[in-house]
Scaffold this motif. Structure first.
Motif, PDB file in Angstrom:
ATOM      1  N   ALA A 220      38.208  47.396  33.482  1.00  0.00           N
ATOM      2  CA  ALA A 220      37.637  46.058  33.515  1.00  0.00           C
ATOM      3  C   ALA A 220      37.279  45.690  34.950  1.00  0.00           C
ATOM      4  O   ALA A 220      37.913  46.138  35.912  1.00  0.00           O
ATOM      5  CB  ALA A 220      38.634  45.053  32.952  1.00  0.00           C
ATOM      6  N   THR A 221      36.262  44.876  35.076  1.00  0.00           N
ATOM      7  CA  THR A 221      35.841  44.369  36.383  1.00  0.00           C
ATOM      8  C   THR A 221      35.835  42.846  36.343  1.00  0.00           C
ATOM      9  O   THR A 221      35.975  42.230  35.276  1.00  0.00           O
ATOM     10  CB  THR A 221      34.433  44.881  36.747  1.00  0.00           C
ATOM     11  N   ASP A 222      35.617  42.228  37.503  1.00  0.00           N
ATOM     12  CA  ASP A 222      35.547  40.764  37.561  1.00  0.00           C
ATOM     13  C   ASP A 222      34.413  40.237  36.679  1.00  0.00           C
ATOM     14  O   ASP A 222      34.511  39.155  36.109  1.00  0.00           O
ATOM     15  CB  ASP A 222      35.339  40.300  38.997  1.00  0.00           C
ATOM     16  N   ALA A 223      33.339  41.010  36.555  1.00  0.00           N
ATOM     17  CA  ALA A 223      32.199  40.575  35.735  1.00  0.00           C
ATOM     18  C   ALA A 223      32.575  40.473  34.251  1.00  0.00           C
ATOM     19  O   ALA A 223      31.945  39.720  33.510  1.00  0.00           O
ATOM     20  CB  ALA A 223      31.033  41.544  35.915  1.00  0.00           C
ATOM     21  N   ASP A 224      33.590  41.207  33.832  1.00  0.00           N
ATOM     22  CA  ASP A 224      34.029  41.145  32.434  1.00  0.00           C
ATOM     23  C   ASP A 224      34.744  39.842  32.105  1.00  0.00           C
ATOM     24  O   ASP A 224      34.849  39.471  30.925  1.00  0.00           O
ATOM     25  CB  ASP A 224      34.958  42.321  32.118  1.00  0.00           C
ATOM     26  N   TYR A 225      35.252  39.159  33.114  1.00  0.00           N
ATOM     27  CA  TYR A 225      36.028  37.935  32.907  1.00  0.00           C
ATOM     28  C   TYR A 225      35.528  36.840  33.852  1.00  0.00           C
ATOM     29  O   TYR A 225      36.227  36.475  34.809  1.00  0.00           O
ATOM     30  CB  TYR A 225      37.521  38.206  33.146  1.00  0.00           C
ATOM     31  N   PRO A 226      34.337  36.299  33.611  1.00  0.00           N
ATOM     32  CA  PRO A 226      33.799  35.275  34.513  1.00  0.00           C
ATOM     33  C   PRO A 226      34.700  34.038  34.548  1.00  0.00           C
ATOM     34  O   PRO A 226      35.194  33.581  33.523  1.00  0.00           O
ATOM     35  CB  PRO A 226      32.429  34.946  33.925  1.00  0.00           C
ATOM     36  N   GLY A 227      34.936  33.545  35.741  1.00  0.00           N
ATOM     37  CA  GLY A 227      35.753  32.353  35.918  1.00  0.00           C
ATOM     38  C   GLY A 227      37.243  32.610  35.987  1.00  0.00           C
ATOM     39  O   GLY A 227      38.021  31.693  36.258  1.00  0.00           O
ATOM     40  N   PHE A 228      37.673  33.833  35.765  1.00  0.00           N
ATOM     41  CA  PHE A 228      39.107  34.113  35.736  1.00  0.00           C
ATOM     42  C   PHE A 228      39.742  33.931  37.113  1.00  0.00           C
ATOM     43  O   PHE A 228      40.828  33.380  37.235  1.00  0.00           O
ATOM     44  CB  PHE A 228      39.364  35.531  35.225  1.00  0.00           C
ATOM     45  N   ASP A 229      39.044  34.377  38.173  1.00  0.00           N
ATOM     46  CA  ASP A 229      39.591  34.221  39.528  1.00  0.00           C
ATOM     47  C   ASP A 229      39.829  32.752  39.861  1.00  0.00           C
ATOM     48  O   ASP A 229      40.862  32.393  40.430  1.00  0.00           O
ATOM     49  CB  ASP A 229      38.653  34.847  40.567  1.00  0.00           C
ATOM     50  N   ALA A 230      38.867  31.898  39.500  1.00  0.00           N
ATOM     51  CA  ALA A 230      39.023  30.468  39.769  1.00  0.00           C
ATOM     52  C   ALA A 230      40.181  29.890  38.963  1.00  0.00           C
ATOM     53  O   ALA A 230      40.954  29.060  39.461  1.00  0.00           O
ATOM     54  CB  ALA A 230      37.725  29.728  39.445  1.00  0.00           C
ATOM     55  N   TRP A 231      40.330  30.334  37.719  1.00  0.00           N
ATOM     56  CA  TRP A 231      41.423  29.848  36.883  1.00  0.00           C
ATOM     57  C   TRP A 231      42.774  30.254  37.464  1.00  0.00           C
ATOM     58  O   TRP A 231      43.703  29.450  37.531  1.00  0.00           O
ATOM     59  CB  TRP A 231      41.268  30.387  35.463  1.00  0.00           C
ATOM     60  N   ILE A 232      42.888  31.527  37.905  1.00  0.00           N
ATOM     61  CA  ILE A 232      44.141  32.004  38.507  1.00  0.00           C
ATOM     62  C   ILE A 232      44.459  31.207  39.766  1.00  0.00           C
ATOM     63  O   ILE A 232      45.605  30.797  39.993  1.00  0.00           O
ATOM     64  CB  ILE A 232      44.057  33.517  38.816  1.00  0.00           C
ATOM     65  N   THR A 233      43.459  30.984  40.599  1.00  0.00           N
ATOM     66  CA  THR A 233      43.673  30.210  41.829  1.00  0.00           C
ATOM     67  C   THR A 233      44.171  28.807  41.489  1.00  0.00           C
ATOM     68  O   THR A 233      45.099  28.295  42.127  1.00  0.00           O
ATOM     69  CB  THR A 233      42.372  30.138  42.641  1.00  0.00           C
ATOM     70  N   HIS A 234      43.586  28.190  40.473  1.00  0.00           N
ATOM     71  CA  HIS A 234      44.018  26.859  40.051  1.00  0.00           C
ATOM     72  C   HIS A 234      45.467  26.882  39.554  1.00  0.00           C
ATOM     73  O   HIS A 234      46.273  26.007  39.900  1.00  0.00           O
ATOM     74  CB  HIS A 234      43.083  26.344  38.953  1.00  0.00           C
ATOM     75  N   GLN A 235      45.815  27.883  38.749  1.00  0.00           N
ATOM     76  CA  GLN A 235      47.186  27.999  38.244  1.00  0.00           C
ATOM     77  C   GLN A 235      48.182  28.190  39.383  1.00  0.00           C
ATOM     78  O   GLN A 235      49.275  27.613  39.379  1.00  0.00           O
ATOM     79  CB  GLN A 235      47.298  29.156  37.246  1.00  0.00           C
ATOM     80  N   GLN A 236      47.822  28.996  40.365  1.00  0.00           N
ATOM     81  CA  GLN A 236      48.712  29.214  41.512  1.00  0.00           C
ATOM     82  C   GLN A 236      48.902  27.926  42.304  1.00  0.00           C
ATOM     83  O   GLN A 236      50.005  27.643  42.790  1.00  0.00           O
ATOM     84  CB  GLN A 236      48.168  30.330  42.394  1.00  0.00           C
ATOM     85  N   THR A 237      47.849  27.134  42.423  1.00  0.00           N
ATOM     86  CA  THR A 237      47.951  25.847  43.113  1.00  0.00           C
ATOM     87  C   THR A 237      48.898  24.918  42.354  1.00  0.00           C
ATOM     88  O   THR A 237      49.739  24.250  42.960  1.00  0.00           O
ATOM     89  CB  THR A 237      46.559  25.208  43.245  1.00  0.00           C
ATOM     90  N   LEU A 238      48.756  24.880  41.024  1.00  0.00           N
ATOM     91  CA  LEU A 238      49.660  24.055  40.218  1.00  0.00           C
ATOM     92  C   LEU A 238      51.110  24.511  40.349  1.00  0.00           C
ATOM     93  O   LEU A 238      52.026  23.690  40.477  1.00  0.00           O
ATOM     94  CB  LEU A 238      49.240  24.091  38.748  1.00  0.00           C
ATOM     95  N   ASN A 239      51.327  25.822  40.330  1.00  0.00           N
ATOM     96  CA  ASN A 239      52.689  26.358  40.463  1.00  0.00           C
ATOM     97  C   ASN A 239      53.283  26.014  41.817  1.00  0.00           C
ATOM     98  O   ASN A 239      54.461  25.662  41.919  1.00  0.00           O
ATOM     99  CB  ASN A 239      52.694  27.868  40.243  1.00  0.00           C
ATOM    100  N   ALA A 240      52.481  26.116  42.866  1.00  0.00           N
ATOM    101  CA  ALA A 240      52.972  25.784  44.213  1.00  0.00           C
ATOM    102  C   ALA A 240      53.350  24.311  44.283  1.00  0.00           C
ATOM    103  O   ALA A 240      54.374  23.956  44.888  1.00  0.00           O
ATOM    104  CB  ALA A 240      51.913  26.120  45.250  1.00  0.00           C
ATOM    105  N   ALA A 241      52.555  23.448  43.652  1.00  0.00           N
ATOM    106  CA  ALA A 241      52.866  22.016  43.645  1.00  0.00           C
ATOM    107  C   ALA A 241      54.159  21.739  42.897  1.00  0.00           C
ATOM    108  O   ALA A 241      54.967  20.904  43.311  1.00  0.00           O
ATOM    109  CB  ALA A 241      51.703  21.237  43.018  1.00  0.00           C
ATOM    110  N   ARG A 242      54.400  22.460  41.801  1.00  0.00           N
ATOM    111  CA  ARG A 242      55.647  22.264  41.040  1.00  0.00           C
ATOM    112  C   ARG A 242      56.864  22.677  41.851  1.00  0.00           C
ATOM    113  O   ARG A 242      57.929  22.077  41.750  1.00  0.00           O
ATOM    114  CB  ARG A 242      55.595  23.079  39.744  1.00  0.00           C
ATOM    115  N   ARG A 243      56.719  23.739  42.638  1.00  0.00           N
ATOM    116  CA  ARG A 243      57.861  24.232  43.417  1.00  0.00           C
ATOM    117  C   ARG A 243      58.238  23.292  44.546  1.00  0.00           C
ATOM    118  O   ARG A 243      59.364  23.314  45.019  1.00  0.00           O
ATOM    119  CB  ARG A 243      57.542  25.619  43.986  1.00  0.00           C
ATOM    120  N   THR A 244      57.297  22.469  44.996  1.00  0.00           N
ATOM    121  CA  THR A 244      57.595  21.576  46.126  1.00  0.00           C
ATOM    122  C   THR A 244      58.074  20.195  45.681  1.00  0.00           C
ATOM    123  O   THR A 244      58.349  19.356  46.508  1.00  0.00           O
ATOM    124  CB  THR A 244      56.346  21.400  47.014  1.00  0.00           C
ATOM    125  N   ARG A 245      58.173  19.970  44.370  1.00  0.00           N
ATOM    126  CA  ARG A 245      58.649  18.657  43.881  1.00  0.00           C
ATOM    127  C   ARG A 245      60.104  18.486  44.130  1.00  0.00           C
ATOM    128  O   ARG A 245      60.905  19.302  44.155  1.00  0.00           O
ATOM    129  CB  ARG A 245      58.382  18.527  42.391  1.00  0.00           C
TER     130      ARG A 245
END
Length: 76
Positions: free
Chosen positions: A51-76
Protein backbone atom coordinates in the motif's frame (compact mmCIF):
# COMPACT_ATOMS: atom_id res chain seq x y z
CA UNK A 1 -9.77 -13.70 55.42
CA UNK A 2 -8.24 -15.90 58.08
CA UNK A 3 -4.66 -16.45 59.16
CA UNK A 4 -4.74 -19.78 57.27
CA UNK A 5 -5.67 -17.95 54.07
CA UNK A 6 -2.84 -15.49 54.55
CA UNK A 7 -0.33 -18.27 55.17
CA UNK A 8 -1.02 -19.65 51.70
CA UNK A 9 -0.39 -16.22 50.15
CA UNK A 10 2.68 -15.35 52.21
CA UNK A 11 5.68 -16.83 50.39
CA UNK A 12 9.35 -15.92 50.49
CA UNK A 13 10.40 -13.25 48.00
CA UNK A 14 12.71 -15.67 46.15
CA UNK A 15 9.77 -18.04 45.54
CA UNK A 16 7.59 -15.18 44.32
CA UNK A 17 10.32 -14.01 41.94
CA UNK A 18 10.82 -17.55 40.61
CA UNK A 19 7.09 -17.94 39.97
CA UNK A 20 6.89 -14.56 38.26
CA UNK A 21 9.92 -15.34 36.10
CA UNK A 22 8.42 -18.69 35.10
CA UNK A 23 5.19 -16.95 34.16
CA UNK A 24 7.00 -14.34 32.06
CA UNK A 25 8.97 -17.04 30.25
CA UNK A 26 5.79 -19.00 29.58
CA UNK A 27 4.21 -15.87 28.12
CA UNK A 28 7.26 -15.30 25.91
CA UNK A 29 7.03 -18.88 24.63
CA UNK A 30 3.33 -18.40 23.98
CA UNK A 31 3.93 -15.27 21.90
CA UNK A 32 6.86 -16.67 19.94
CA UNK A 33 6.04 -17.32 16.30
CA UNK A 34 8.75 -19.21 14.38
CA UNK A 35 7.37 -17.88 11.08
CA UNK A 36 7.33 -14.23 12.16
CA UNK A 37 10.49 -13.32 10.21
CA UNK A 38 9.14 -14.94 7.04
CA UNK A 39 5.85 -13.10 7.45
CA UNK A 40 7.64 -9.77 7.93
CA UNK A 41 9.59 -10.30 4.69
CA UNK A 42 6.54 -11.10 2.53
CA UNK A 43 6.07 -7.64 0.99
CA UNK A 44 9.79 -7.14 0.31
CA UNK A 45 10.00 -9.18 -2.91
CA UNK A 46 6.83 -7.49 -4.25
CA UNK A 47 6.91 -3.76 -3.41
CA UNK A 48 4.35 -3.14 -6.15
CA UNK A 49 1.79 -4.93 -3.97
CA UNK A 50 2.42 -2.77 -0.91
CA UNK A 51 0.00 0.00 0.00
CA UNK A 52 1.05 3.58 -0.62
CA UNK A 53 -0.17 6.95 0.66
CA UNK A 54 -2.20 7.29 -2.56
CA UNK A 55 -4.24 4.24 -1.53
CA UNK A 56 -5.48 6.03 1.59
CA UNK A 57 -6.07 9.72 0.79
CA UNK A 58 -6.40 11.88 3.89
CA UNK A 59 -5.05 9.23 6.25
CA UNK A 60 -1.90 11.20 7.14
CA UNK A 61 -3.99 14.23 8.10
CA UNK A 62 -6.33 12.05 10.16
CA UNK A 63 -3.40 10.43 12.02
CA UNK A 64 -1.87 13.84 12.71
CA UNK A 65 -5.21 15.04 14.09
CA UNK A 66 -5.55 11.95 16.31
CA UNK A 67 -2.02 12.43 17.66
CA UNK A 68 -2.83 16.06 18.47
CA UNK A 69 -5.95 14.97 20.35
CA UNK A 70 -3.99 12.31 22.26
CA UNK A 71 -1.30 14.82 23.22
CA UNK A 72 -3.98 17.20 24.51
CA UNK A 73 -5.54 14.42 26.62
CA UNK A 74 -2.18 13.58 28.18
CA UNK A 75 -1.62 17.16 29.32
CA UNK A 76 -4.98 17.51 31.12
Amino acid sequence: MTAADLSRVDVPLAVLIAHMAAGLLAEDRHQYDPDDMRFAQLPCPHPELCATDADYPGFDAWITHQQTLNAARRTR
